[in-house]
Design a protein around this motif. Structure first.
Motif, PDB file in Angstrom:
ATOM      1  N   VAL A 280       0.775  -1.229   0.193  1.00 39.49           N
ATOM      2  CA  VAL A 280       0.147   0.009   0.139  1.00 39.49           C
ATOM      3  C   VAL A 280       0.816   1.094  -0.190  1.00 39.49           C
ATOM      4  O   VAL A 280       0.456   2.035  -0.716  1.00 39.49           O
ATOM      5  CB  VAL A 280      -1.201   0.175   1.191  1.00 39.49           C
ATOM      6  CG1 VAL A 280      -0.319  -0.201   2.560  1.00 39.49           C
ATOM      7  CG2 VAL A 280      -1.859   1.273   1.062  1.00 39.49           C
ATOM      8  N   PHE A 281       1.828   1.175   0.590  1.00 38.25           N
ATOM      9  CA  PHE A 281       2.726   2.463   0.686  1.00 38.25           C
ATOM     10  C   PHE A 281       3.648   2.667  -0.567  1.00 38.25           C
ATOM     11  O   PHE A 281       3.877   3.624  -1.061  1.00 38.25           O
ATOM     12  CB  PHE A 281       3.842   2.248   2.091  1.00 38.25           C
ATOM     13  CG  PHE A 281       3.060   2.301   3.289  1.00 38.25           C
ATOM     14  CD1 PHE A 281       2.451   3.347   3.635  1.00 38.25           C
ATOM     15  CD2 PHE A 281       3.114   1.298   4.009  1.00 38.25           C
ATOM     16  CE1 PHE A 281       1.865   3.429   4.927  1.00 38.25           C
ATOM     17  CE2 PHE A 281       2.269   0.921   5.244  1.00 38.25           C
ATOM     18  CZ  PHE A 281       1.590   1.977   5.623  1.00 38.25           C
ATOM     19  N   ALA A 282       4.165   1.458  -1.302  1.00 38.58           N
ATOM     20  CA  ALA A 282       4.614   1.654  -2.528  1.00 38.58           C
ATOM     21  C   ALA A 282       3.716   2.267  -3.483  1.00 38.58           C
ATOM     22  O   ALA A 282       4.154   3.186  -4.173  1.00 38.58           O
ATOM     23  CB  ALA A 282       5.277   0.260  -3.120  1.00 38.58           C
ATOM     24  N   TRP A 283       2.448   1.837  -3.387  1.00 38.76           N
ATOM     25  CA  TRP A 283       1.333   2.431  -4.121  1.00 38.76           C
ATOM     26  C   TRP A 283       1.154   3.969  -3.844  1.00 38.76           C
ATOM     27  O   TRP A 283       1.014   4.642  -4.957  1.00 38.76           O
ATOM     28  CB  TRP A 283       0.157   1.610  -4.215  1.00 38.76           C
ATOM     29  CG  TRP A 283      -0.922   2.029  -5.163  1.00 38.76           C
ATOM     30  CD1 TRP A 283      -1.051   1.648  -6.309  1.00 38.76           C
ATOM     31  CD2 TRP A 283      -1.942   2.819  -4.988  1.00 38.76           C
ATOM     32  NE1 TRP A 283      -2.266   2.208  -6.846  1.00 38.76           N
ATOM     33  CE2 TRP A 283      -2.925   3.154  -6.094  1.00 38.76           C
ATOM     34  CE3 TRP A 283      -2.253   3.564  -3.640  1.00 38.76           C
ATOM     35  CZ2 TRP A 283      -4.060   3.877  -6.056  1.00 38.76           C
ATOM     36  CZ3 TRP A 283      -3.644   4.391  -3.819  1.00 38.76           C
ATOM     37  CH2 TRP A 283      -4.356   4.404  -4.930  1.00 38.76           C
ATOM     38  N   LEU A 284       0.941   4.229  -2.789  1.00 41.43           N
ATOM     39  CA  LEU A 284       0.807   5.637  -2.558  1.00 41.43           C
ATOM     40  C   LEU A 284       1.923   6.369  -2.988  1.00 41.43           C
ATOM     41  O   LEU A 284       1.776   7.648  -3.313  1.00 41.43           O
ATOM     42  CB  LEU A 284       0.397   5.611  -0.895  1.00 41.43           C
ATOM     43  CG  LEU A 284      -0.560   5.375  -0.361  1.00 41.43           C
ATOM     44  CD1 LEU A 284      -0.774   5.296   1.030  1.00 41.43           C
ATOM     45  CD2 LEU A 284      -1.775   6.177  -0.786  1.00 41.43           C
ATOM     46  N   LYS A 285       3.153   5.986  -2.828  1.00 42.87           N
ATOM     47  CA  LYS A 285       4.092   6.759  -3.072  1.00 42.87           C
ATOM     48  C   LYS A 285       4.415   6.942  -4.763  1.00 42.87           C
ATOM     49  O   LYS A 285       4.577   8.284  -5.153  1.00 42.87           O
ATOM     50  CB  LYS A 285       5.636   6.107  -2.886  1.00 42.87           C
ATOM     51  CG  LYS A 285       6.923   6.866  -3.199  1.00 42.87           C
ATOM     52  CD  LYS A 285       8.099   5.835  -2.648  1.00 42.87           C
ATOM     53  CE  LYS A 285       9.436   6.951  -3.226  1.00 42.87           C
ATOM     54  NZ  LYS A 285       9.459   6.792  -4.688  1.00 42.87           N
ATOM     55  N   ALA A 286       4.292   5.802  -5.442  1.00 39.59           N
ATOM     56  CA  ALA A 286       4.216   5.999  -6.671  1.00 39.59           C
ATOM     57  C   ALA A 286       2.967   7.091  -7.388  1.00 39.59           C
ATOM     58  O   ALA A 286       3.234   7.689  -8.159  1.00 39.59           O
ATOM     59  CB  ALA A 286       4.206   4.691  -7.332  1.00 39.59           C
ATOM     60  N   GLN A 287       1.631   6.535  -6.937  1.00 45.45           N
ATOM     61  CA  GLN A 287       0.745   7.442  -7.149  1.00 45.45           C
ATOM     62  C   GLN A 287       0.652   8.983  -6.919  1.00 45.45           C
ATOM     63  O   GLN A 287      -0.017   9.781  -7.739  1.00 45.45           O
ATOM     64  CB  GLN A 287      -0.877   6.581  -6.767  1.00 45.45           C
ATOM     65  CG  GLN A 287      -0.881   5.278  -7.527  1.00 45.45           C
ATOM     66  CD  GLN A 287      -1.205   5.324  -8.847  1.00 45.45           C
ATOM     67  OE1 GLN A 287      -2.140   6.115  -9.406  1.00 45.45           O
ATOM     68  NE2 GLN A 287      -0.707   4.491  -9.646  1.00 45.45           N
ATOM     69  N   GLY A 288       1.163   9.006  -5.826  1.00 42.33           N
ATOM     70  CA  GLY A 288       1.187  10.481  -5.127  1.00 42.33           C
ATOM     71  C   GLY A 288       2.278  11.152  -5.816  1.00 42.33           C
ATOM     72  O   GLY A 288       2.624  12.365  -5.184  1.00 42.33           O
ATOM     73  N   ASN A 289       3.124  10.437  -6.324  1.00 45.82           N
ATOM     74  CA  ASN A 289       4.573  11.087  -6.703  1.00 45.82           C
ATOM     75  C   ASN A 289       5.027  11.654  -5.706  1.00 45.82           C
ATOM     76  O   ASN A 289       5.746  12.814  -5.528  1.00 45.82           O
ATOM     77  CB  ASN A 289       4.304  12.138  -7.838  1.00 45.82           C
ATOM     78  CG  ASN A 289       5.563  12.729  -8.361  1.00 45.82           C
ATOM     79  OD1 ASN A 289       6.464  12.011  -8.932  1.00 45.82           O
ATOM     80  ND2 ASN A 289       5.636  14.002  -9.186  1.00 45.82           N
ATOM     81  N   LEU A 290       5.565  10.960  -4.548  1.00 41.73           N
ATOM     82  CA  LEU A 290       6.148  11.446  -3.268  1.00 41.73           C
ATOM     83  C   LEU A 290       7.413  10.604  -3.258  1.00 41.73           C
ATOM     84  O   LEU A 290       7.775   9.660  -3.947  1.00 41.73           O
ATOM     85  CB  LEU A 290       5.194  10.913  -2.183  1.00 41.73           C
ATOM     86  CG  LEU A 290       3.744  11.544  -2.123  1.00 41.73           C
ATOM     87  CD1 LEU A 290       2.796  10.652  -0.892  1.00 41.73           C
ATOM     88  CD2 LEU A 290       3.403  12.656  -1.887  1.00 41.73           C
ATOM     89  N   SER A 291       8.261  11.449  -2.407  1.00 43.09           N
ATOM     90  CA  SER A 291       9.635  10.870  -2.142  1.00 43.09           C
ATOM     91  C   SER A 291       9.422  10.110  -0.712  1.00 43.09           C
ATOM     92  O   SER A 291       8.571  10.141   0.204  1.00 43.09           O
ATOM     93  CB  SER A 291      10.577  11.889  -1.873  1.00 43.09           C
ATOM     94  OG  SER A 291      10.261  12.614  -0.644  1.00 43.09           O
ATOM     95  N   TRP A 292      10.485   8.991  -0.339  1.00 44.04           N
ATOM     96  CA  TRP A 292      10.255   8.231   0.805  1.00 44.04           C
ATOM     97  C   TRP A 292      10.576   9.300   2.068  1.00 44.04           C
ATOM     98  O   TRP A 292       9.699   8.896   3.052  1.00 44.04           O
ATOM     99  CB  TRP A 292      11.472   7.214   0.776  1.00 44.04           C
ATOM    100  CG  TRP A 292      10.922   6.096   0.103  1.00 44.04           C
ATOM    101  CD1 TRP A 292      11.703   5.438  -0.887  1.00 44.04           C
ATOM    102  CD2 TRP A 292       9.731   5.165   0.268  1.00 44.04           C
ATOM    103  NE1 TRP A 292      11.093   4.311  -1.372  1.00 44.04           N
ATOM    104  CE2 TRP A 292       9.726   4.243  -0.731  1.00 44.04           C
ATOM    105  CE3 TRP A 292       8.834   5.129   1.184  1.00 44.04           C
ATOM    106  CZ2 TRP A 292       9.045   3.171  -0.953  1.00 44.04           C
ATOM    107  CZ3 TRP A 292       7.889   4.212   0.863  1.00 44.04           C
ATOM    108  CH2 TRP A 292       8.175   3.299   0.262  1.00 44.04           C
TER     109      TRP A 292
END
Length: 354
Positions: A280-292
């Protein structure tokens, strides 16, 4: 009397429905009672007689919280069986950080028009959470407030009181350089970051019944997975081993929550990659264009709770948690706080692409 009741019903408040709801949940609530409960629901206040045998200086610890905008997804997906667990978890995990044993919990359920079935489903979750936290659901409030909430919606808040002997309060003061940080696995985002989650979800093509990427569960199941309650495993560990500090990873993620338990002069260095990050967190990062780093500021990213312990007991702690089906690993260490350093440093491997 009947005229006044009819007038109130016409104004949108069905007192008879509220009475039926309370009568219907009494046995369910009673299933959470511990030996300290000396009253039943329905009174103006709940009565509890704590067992302080063996305590030299009993100290009460109180906490309160809600579920936040995660409720919006419960409304969207029309699933209400997990948010009650969230409600209990957010408060009991908070007071657990200081070494407190939860004694009792109270809930507040407010809605525009009471839907007895929906309210009962929410209450079942609260009861399940209280059982898991080994605390009594001592009472609560059901408020029907016409015109205040949108149709079909409600709000929740909860209040927990626990107890700890003064000499056994966990405040982080004994944390020293060389101690290690054991991270306990989360079940997902728990109850934080849902304003951002909902925004990311709205921009995707996913709906509640769709398969969530990288899992065998639906979107609704993943995003409404209840917050893990850490009470039983932490209580079990504290009976035999010293925990110097604990952190509940809630709003503010790693960067805001870890410093709350650190004494002056030390910093926490976290090794990203030392703990499992659920899909879920990898998906949120990718979809939200977020950095770690942005992710760790908002979400738990797979670590819902932390224990800071001496290095020689860390493996024992991990083994005990594993025996209680809680994934855990050493995720970091305590080091001296040098001039100009942040109190929380996360080291990212090159392939993490912060």
């Amino acid at each position: 009397m009947s005229k006044r009741t009819d007038a109130y019903t016409a104004a949108g408040v069905d007192t008879e429905a509220a009475g039926r709801f309370i009568d219907g949940i009494k046995s369910m609530v009673a299933s959470t009672y511990t030996k300290g409960v000396i009253s039943d629901i329905g009174g103006f206040g709940g009565l509890f007689k704590p067992d302080i045998a063996g305590m030299q200086e009993p100290v009460l610890v109180a906490g309160t919280d809600g579920v936040g905008t995660k409720l919006k997804l419960a409304f969207t997906f029309d699933r209400h069986d997990t948010v009650g667990i969230d409600l209990v978890a957010m408060s009991v995990n908070d007071i657990l950080v200081q070494g407190a044993k939860p004694l009792f919990f109270l809930d507040y359920f407010a809605t525009g028009k009471l839907d007895g079935d929906k309210a009962t489903t929410v209450l079942q979750g609260i009861v399940e959470g209280c059982r898991e936290a080994e605390c009594a659901l001592l009472g609560g409030e059901t408020a029907e407030m016409p015109d205040f909430y949108a149709d079909g919606e409600y709000d929740l808040s909860g209040f927990c009181v626990g107890i700890v002997d003064n000499a056994r309060i966990v405040d982080g003061s004994s944390i020293a350089v060389g101690d290690v940080i054991v991270g306990l696995g989360s079940t997902g985002p728990h109850s934080n970051g849902y304003s951002l989650i909902r925004k990311i979800l709205a921009a995707s093509n996913l709906s509640g019944g769709d398969a969530f990427p990288g899992t065998d569960k639906t979107v609704a199941e993943v995003l409404l997975a209840p917050t893990r309650i850490y009470v039983k495993p932490i209580k079990a560990i504290m009976r035999d081993l010293e925990i110097k500090g604990m952190v509940h990873i809630t709003g503010g993620g790693f960067y805001d929550n870890i410093p709350r338990v650190l004494p002056r002069g030390v910093a926490a260095r976290i090794a990203f990659g030392s703990f499992a990050v659920p899909p879920v967190f990898a998906w949120l990062k990718a979809q939200g264009n977020l950095s770690w780093p942005e992710m760790l500021q908002v979400f738990n990213c797979g670590v819902g709770y932390m224990c800071i312990v001496a290095p020689e007991v860390a493996q024992d702690v991990i083994d005990r948690l594993s025996g209680m089906h809680i994934p855990a690993s050493v995720i970091g260490r305590i080091e001296p706080l040098e001039k100009g350093m942040e109190q929380v440093i996360v080291d990212f491997p090159e392939d993490a692409c912060p």
